[in-house]
Design a protein around this motif. Sequence first.
Motif, short mmCIF file in Angstrom:
data_model
loop_
_atom_site.label_atom_id
_atom_site.label_comp_id
_atom_site.label_asym_id
_atom_site.label_seq_id
_atom_site.Cartn_x
_atom_site.Cartn_y
_atom_site.Cartn_z
N MET A 206 0.60 -1.09 -0.24
CA MET A 206 0.23 0.08 -0.07
C MET A 206 0.90 1.20 -0.07
O MET A 206 0.49 2.31 -0.54
CB MET A 206 -1.05 -0.02 1.46
N ALA A 207 1.98 1.44 0.65
CA ALA A 207 2.89 2.12 0.65
C ALA A 207 3.77 2.75 -0.66
O ALA A 207 3.74 3.73 -0.90
CB ALA A 207 3.89 2.09 1.86
N ALA A 208 3.79 1.46 -1.45
CA ALA A 208 4.50 1.62 -2.69
C ALA A 208 3.57 2.17 -3.38
O ALA A 208 3.78 3.05 -4.41
CB ALA A 208 4.83 0.24 -3.04
N GLU A 209 2.10 1.60 -3.52
CA GLU A 209 1.21 2.08 -4.25
C GLU A 209 0.97 3.69 -4.01
O GLU A 209 0.77 4.69 -5.14
CB GLU A 209 -0.12 1.77 -4.11
N GLY A 210 0.78 4.26 -2.87
CA GLY A 210 0.63 5.43 -2.58
C GLY A 210 1.85 6.57 -3.05
O GLY A 210 1.61 7.47 -3.57
N ASN A 211 3.26 5.81 -3.05
CA ASN A 211 4.24 6.57 -3.56
C ASN A 211 3.97 7.03 -5.07
O ASN A 211 4.35 7.69 -5.72
CB ASN A 211 5.55 6.24 -3.31
N PHE A 212 3.76 5.88 -5.69
CA PHE A 212 3.46 5.87 -7.02
C PHE A 212 2.24 6.89 -7.54
O PHE A 212 2.31 7.55 -8.48
CB PHE A 212 3.16 4.45 -7.80
N ARG A 213 1.09 6.75 -6.67
CA ARG A 213 -0.06 7.63 -6.91
C ARG A 213 0.26 8.97 -6.94
O ARG A 213 -0.02 9.71 -7.70
CB ARG A 213 -1.11 7.09 -6.02
N ARG A 214 1.22 9.41 -6.03
CA ARG A 214 1.54 10.69 -5.73
C ARG A 214 2.40 11.33 -6.91
O ARG A 214 2.02 12.23 -7.61
CB ARG A 214 2.28 10.98 -4.51
N SER A 215 3.14 10.61 -7.60
CA SER A 215 3.80 10.81 -8.93
C SER A 215 2.62 10.90 -9.92
O SER A 215 3.02 11.77 -10.75
CB SER A 215 4.80 9.79 -9.17
N ALA A 216 1.94 10.26 -9.80
CA ALA A 216 0.84 10.19 -11.02
C ALA A 216 -0.06 11.26 -10.94
O ALA A 216 -0.19 11.94 -11.82
CB ALA A 216 0.07 8.77 -10.98
N TRP A 217 -0.29 11.73 -9.84
CA TRP A 217 -1.24 12.97 -9.54
C TRP A 217 -0.47 14.12 -10.17
O TRP A 217 -1.01 15.09 -10.58
CB TRP A 217 -1.72 13.15 -8.27
N GLU A 218 0.70 14.17 -9.90
CA GLU A 218 1.74 15.11 -10.18
C GLU A 218 1.92 15.32 -11.78
O GLU A 218 1.64 16.54 -12.39
CB GLU A 218 2.94 15.44 -9.46
N VAL A 219 1.87 14.23 -12.50
CA VAL A 219 1.90 14.06 -13.87
C VAL A 219 0.54 14.57 -14.44
O VAL A 219 0.22 15.19 -15.46
CB VAL A 219 2.15 12.88 -14.25
N LEU A 220 -0.72 14.05 -13.99
CA LEU A 220 -1.86 14.52 -14.29
C LEU A 220 -2.32 16.04 -14.25
O LEU A 220 -2.71 16.38 -15.18
CB LEU A 220 -3.19 13.86 -13.20
N ASP A 221 -1.65 16.63 -13.10
CA ASP A 221 -1.88 18.00 -12.83
C ASP A 221 -1.30 19.02 -14.33
O ASP A 221 -1.73 19.87 -14.57
CB ASP A 221 -1.22 18.72 -11.58
N THR A 222 -0.17 18.24 -14.66
CA THR A 222 0.48 18.89 -15.97
C THR A 222 -0.38 18.78 -17.21
O THR A 222 -0.21 19.76 -18.20
CB THR A 222 1.86 18.48 -16.20
N GLN A 223 -1.52 18.15 -17.28
CA GLN A 223 -2.31 17.75 -18.16
C GLN A 223 -3.71 18.56 -17.91
O GLN A 223 -4.62 18.33 -18.89
CB GLN A 223 -2.68 16.21 -18.64
N LEU A 224 -3.70 19.22 -16.89
CA LEU A 224 -5.23 19.69 -16.53
C LEU A 224 -5.18 21.41 -16.68
O LEU A 224 -3.96 21.85 -16.18
CB LEU A 224 -5.60 19.17 -15.35
#
Length: 270
Positions: free
Chosen positions: A93-111
């Motif tokens: 779950m911790a690994a997933e959370g770390n990856f998701r935080r990176s993913a949300w940062e990438v998502l913000d660059t497209q919004l």
Amino acid sequence: MLHRRVRINVHFLSYYGDYAGSLLPADSATSSQTVLGQAQLATSHDEAMKTARSIVDSAAFNVRRFLGRRELHEPYERLRAEVKSAAAREELMAAEGNFRRSAWEVLDTQLPEWLQLAGRHRRPPSNAGNAVISYINGLVYARVLSVLRLTPLHTGVAFLHSSTERHRHSLALDLAELFKPLFAERILLRLAGRSQLKPQHFDTDAHEAMLSDSGRKLIIQTVRDELGATISHRTLKRKVSYDELMYLDALALTRRCLEGEAYKPFRVWW
């Protein structure tokens, strides 16, 4: 006159779009043989971790597919290494959370700025983008729960999320992770790119945001349309809907519990 009994699942979302509860038919397809096999797998540390690892890896794979293969290459490789070495669910779950935080940062660059998440905030959603993600995730969870009720699986016996948490269908939480990227992030990007989301679709103040009535109608209709969208299935050699993809994944897990067949969680291939 003969009356055909129709089993209808009714799901409730909270004020902010989180799953709140369900009214489910008393009868279900659950079978003792399947539940016993499911419980044996879930209580075997090695077997449960094997399934949990595959769910986390596949969910991250799907996120990367929709948000950017190049941008999320390094975070995904880190996640894969962490998943491989993880010895407990909490580490996964911790690994997933770390990856998701990176993913949300990438998502913000497209919004556009007004729809950027600026971090994931759920209870309550802190801004319009978070409100959309939370609401769609709630709809996906509810749909996965309905699909699981069509199988012999027990919705309370899970592999990644805790099976001891009261009032939660933990297995639906597991499988929903695989399909959230297909709907939540993808739909947010599409609606933003087409300028279909407007400020009037939200009720906001300084600390929280929620979808307005018109916003909820837009999201519900969009998710409903997506559930009916079809893709050519590589193995079945026919078109299947996104809704059916959920059912097929649940059946694959059923075969794992009953027949010992290897379970390969849903991964986007198109």
